[in-house]
Design an enzyme around this catalytic site. Structure first.
Site, mmCIF file in Angstrom:
data_model
loop_
_atom_site.group_PDB
_atom_site.id
_atom_site.type_symbol
_atom_site.label_atom_id
_atom_site.label_comp_id
_atom_site.label_asym_id
_atom_site.label_seq_id
_atom_site.Cartn_x
_atom_site.Cartn_y
_atom_site.Cartn_z
ATOM 1 C CB ALA A 14 -0.909 0.004 1.229
ATOM 2 N N GLY A 15 2.172 1.100 0.029
ATOM 3 C CA GLY A 15 3.055 2.271 0.127
ATOM 4 C C GLY A 15 3.415 2.852 -1.232
ATOM 5 C CB ILE A 17 8.446 1.573 -3.193
ATOM 6 C CG1 ILE A 17 9.394 2.710 -2.827
ATOM 7 C CG2 ILE A 17 9.146 0.567 -4.117
ATOM 8 C CD1 ILE A 17 10.635 2.279 -2.065
ATOM 9 N NE ARG A 93 18.560 8.688 7.999
ATOM 10 C CZ ARG A 93 19.847 8.539 7.780
ATOM 11 N NH1 ARG A 93 20.275 7.521 7.063
ATOM 12 N NH2 ARG A 93 20.714 9.386 8.243
ATOM 13 C CB VAL A 130 13.142 -2.576 -1.528
ATOM 14 C CG1 VAL A 130 13.139 -1.085 -1.856
ATOM 15 C CG2 VAL A 130 13.285 -3.395 -2.800
ATOM 16 C CG ASP A 160 22.654 2.671 -4.276
ATOM 17 O OD1 ASP A 160 22.113 3.738 -3.961
ATOM 18 O OD2 ASP A 160 22.511 1.614 -3.630
ATOM 19 N NE ARG A 163 19.211 7.204 -6.366
ATOM 20 C CZ ARG A 163 18.845 7.047 -5.098
ATOM 21 N NH1 ARG A 163 19.717 6.608 -4.200
ATOM 22 N NH2 ARG A 163 17.617 7.323 -4.709
ATOM 23 C CG HIS A 188 20.902 1.254 -0.201
ATOM 24 N ND1 HIS A 188 20.996 2.010 -1.329
ATOM 25 C CD2 HIS A 188 19.808 1.730 0.459
ATOM 26 C CE1 HIS A 188 20.011 2.896 -1.366
ATOM 27 N NE2 HIS A 188 19.278 2.745 -0.282
HETATM 28 P P1 NAX Z 1 5.844 4.078 2.492
HETATM 29 O O1 NAX Z 1 5.803 4.617 3.880
HETATM 30 O O2 NAX Z 1 5.131 4.808 1.410
HETATM 31 O O3 NAX Z 1 5.264 2.595 2.505
HETATM 32 C C1 NAX Z 1 5.700 1.640 3.408
HETATM 33 C C2 NAX Z 1 4.639 0.551 3.463
HETATM 34 O O4 NAX Z 1 5.156 -0.496 4.272
HETATM 35 C C3 NAX Z 1 3.328 1.019 4.086
HETATM 36 O O5 NAX Z 1 2.239 0.595 3.269
HETATM 37 C C4 NAX Z 1 3.320 0.318 5.433
HETATM 38 O O6 NAX Z 1 2.002 0.032 5.888
HETATM 39 C C5 NAX Z 1 4.102 -0.953 5.086
HETATM 40 N N1 NAX Z 1 4.606 -1.716 6.212
HETATM 41 C C6 NAX Z 1 5.109 -1.256 7.377
HETATM 42 N N2 NAX Z 1 5.418 -2.294 8.168
HETATM 43 C C7 NAX Z 1 5.134 -3.423 7.481
HETATM 44 C C8 NAX Z 1 5.208 -4.820 7.766
HETATM 45 N N3 NAX Z 1 5.642 -5.233 8.960
HETATM 46 N N4 NAX Z 1 4.831 -5.692 6.823
HETATM 47 C C9 NAX Z 1 4.365 -5.270 5.635
HETATM 48 N N5 NAX Z 1 4.236 -3.971 5.318
HETATM 49 C C10 NAX Z 1 4.620 -3.064 6.219
HETATM 50 O O7 NAX Z 1 7.389 3.862 2.135
HETATM 51 P P2 NAX Z 1 8.062 3.666 0.690
HETATM 52 O O8 NAX Z 1 8.385 4.996 0.135
HETATM 53 O O9 NAX Z 1 7.261 2.730 -0.113
HETATM 54 O O10 NAX Z 1 9.474 3.021 1.128
HETATM 55 C C11 NAX Z 1 9.558 1.697 1.641
HETATM 56 C C12 NAX Z 1 10.978 1.373 2.078
HETATM 57 O O11 NAX Z 1 11.897 1.426 0.975
HETATM 58 C C13 NAX Z 1 11.546 2.330 3.113
HETATM 59 O O12 NAX Z 1 12.229 1.590 4.110
HETATM 60 C C14 NAX Z 1 12.549 3.146 2.314
HETATM 61 O O13 NAX Z 1 13.576 3.701 3.125
HETATM 62 C C15 NAX Z 1 13.080 2.098 1.370
HETATM 63 N N6 NAX Z 1 13.837 2.564 0.202
HETATM 64 C C16 NAX Z 1 14.863 1.794 -0.232
HETATM 65 C C17 NAX Z 1 15.650 2.120 -1.316
HETATM 66 C C18 NAX Z 1 16.791 1.247 -1.757
HETATM 67 O O14 NAX Z 1 17.488 1.616 -2.709
HETATM 68 N N7 NAX Z 1 17.044 0.094 -1.136
HETATM 69 C C19 NAX Z 1 15.405 3.394 -2.052
HETATM 70 C C20 NAX Z 1 14.032 3.958 -1.825
HETATM 71 C C21 NAX Z 1 13.521 3.843 -0.411
HETATM 72 O O15 NAX Z 1 14.158 4.837 0.370
#
Ligand code: NAX
Length: 329
Positions: A14-15, A17, A93, A130, A160, A163, A188
């Site tokens: 639902a988030g 990404i 974060r 991710v 990365d 980018r 990362h």
């Molecule tokens: P959002 O806050 O939009 O969405 C996060 C979703 O995760 C929400 O729907 C929330 O309900 C859900 N969630 C929380 N706890 C959960 C659980 N225990 N089980 C299942 N779902 C759960 O964040 P979004 O922008 O989608 O980012 C998600 C993650 O990706 C973050 O940790 C973010 O830091 C990370 N990223 C990683 C990147 C990478 O290169 N590895 C880059 C992009 C991003 O920063």
């Protein structure tokens, strides 16, 4: 005859990404234009209504390859017989939040998720983490392995890499397709090392095409390492569509061998190659040898600059490992 569907789970469906990812999975970008998929949308109970809304939109996309969806929070519904698990669900974060707080905040999620995958998914499930800090979260999930294959627990550094390739293309005037083997090593995090010494542009060493070591060591490195932060500052939220695109690239390369060069950046369990402590989830140059098979590239030369960068990154990962020692099975 059409192929049997592959089950793909996306946590955090639902988030932000998740929203950018799901439609590309349904359209065939993840596993190819002839591979039907069943998508498991996984999130916390409070977010399941939002997931159901996304399912309606997926239905409205009339994707020929979408063979089914299911929405779930429980371990079996989330990961039962799943072949590919994209672990996005975690908190991004926040402004001013320390990396250490993020590690302690998100780490526990991956204990339960790792256990649920190991107990319910297909035995040869492929996992991509991710959610940040992705290397250490993958380490936590991998520590739950009893039945599945620990080598298949990976984390994402492809964003990365993408980018870094975009920066080299912009600076040299070449197309991104001319840039080969630009591999990101390490964590990362800002200690990651995009190794321009091993990269070619149009078949020539990148350092010959861009004869400017001060630029590589200065602007280039800084831009790649702090790109996530710059996007948060400009957009007010963290990168979403580019992160989803990189997750597609990671799995697509692994599944098909379609890489941007001989090697592709994947954070995988270290086998001790290049002195990296065994077991850490470290981004290496990986060679895809067959569908869903990778090997860490061996025998690549690393100069003193590169070796020092790798060491900084694995020491950071060791300290992250220490910070979550109580979460490791
Ligand atoms: P959002 O806050 O939009 O969405 C996060 C979703 O995760 C929400 O729907 C929330 O309900 C859900 N969630 C929380 N706890 C959960 C659980 N225990 N089980 C299942 N779902 C759960 O964040 P979004 O922008 O989608 O980012 C998600 C993650 O990706 C973050 O940790 C973010 O830091 C990370 N990223 C990683 C990147 C990478 O290169 N590895 C880059 C992009 C991003 O920063």
């Amino acid at each position: 005859m059409s192929k049997a569907p592959v089950r793909v789970a996306v946590t955090g469906a639902a988030g932000n990404i998740g929203y950018a990812l799901l439609f590309r999975i349904a359209s065939g970008d993840l596993l190819g234009p002839d591979q039907p998929v069943i998508i498991h949308l996984v999130d916390i109970p409070q977010a399941l209504d939002a997931c159901r809304g996304v399912v309606m939109e997926l239905e409205d996309g009339a994707f020929p390859l979408l063979a089914g969806t299911q929405v779930s929070s429980d371990p079996e519904g989330s990961f039962g017989d799943v072949d590919v698990a994209l672990l996005v669900g975690a908190k991004p974060r926040g402004p001013g939040q320390l990396r250490a707080d993020l590690i302690r905040g998100n780490g526990p999620i991956f204990v339960g998720t790792g256990k649920a995958i190991d107990e319910n998914a297909a035995k040869d499930v492929k996992v991509l983490v991710v959610g940040n800090p992705c290397n250490t979260n993958a380490l936590i999930a991998k520590s739950q392995v009893k039945r599945t294959d620990a080598r298949n627990y990976t984390a994402m550094t492809r964003l990365d890499q993408n980018r870094a390739m975009a920066q080299l293309a912009a600076r040299s005037g070449a197309g991104v397709n001319d840039i080969k083997n630009l591999v990101v090593w390490g964590n990362h995090s800002p200690t990651m090392f995009p190794n321009w010494f091993g990269c070619t542009i149009g078949g020539k060493p990148a350092t010959e095409v861009i004869d400017d070591s001060a630029w590589f060591e200065g602007d280039f490195l800084k831009t790649v390492q702090s790109r996530g932060k710059a996007i948060i500052e400009a957009r007010g939220s963290s990168s979403a569509a580019s992160a989803a695109s990189a997750a597609i690239d990671h799995i697509n390369s692994w599944a098909t061998g379609n890489t941007t060069g001989d090697y592709v950046s994947m954070a995988v369990p270290s086998d001790g190659s290049y002195g990296v402590p065994e077991g850490l989830i470290f981004s290496f140059p990986c060679k895809i040898t067959a569908p869903f098979q990778y090997e860490i590239a061996q025998g690549l030369e690393l100069n003193d600059f590169a070796q020092a960068a790798l060491k900084r990154s694995w020491e950071e990962l060791q300290s992250e490992q220490d910070a979550v020692a109580d979460l490791l099975a």
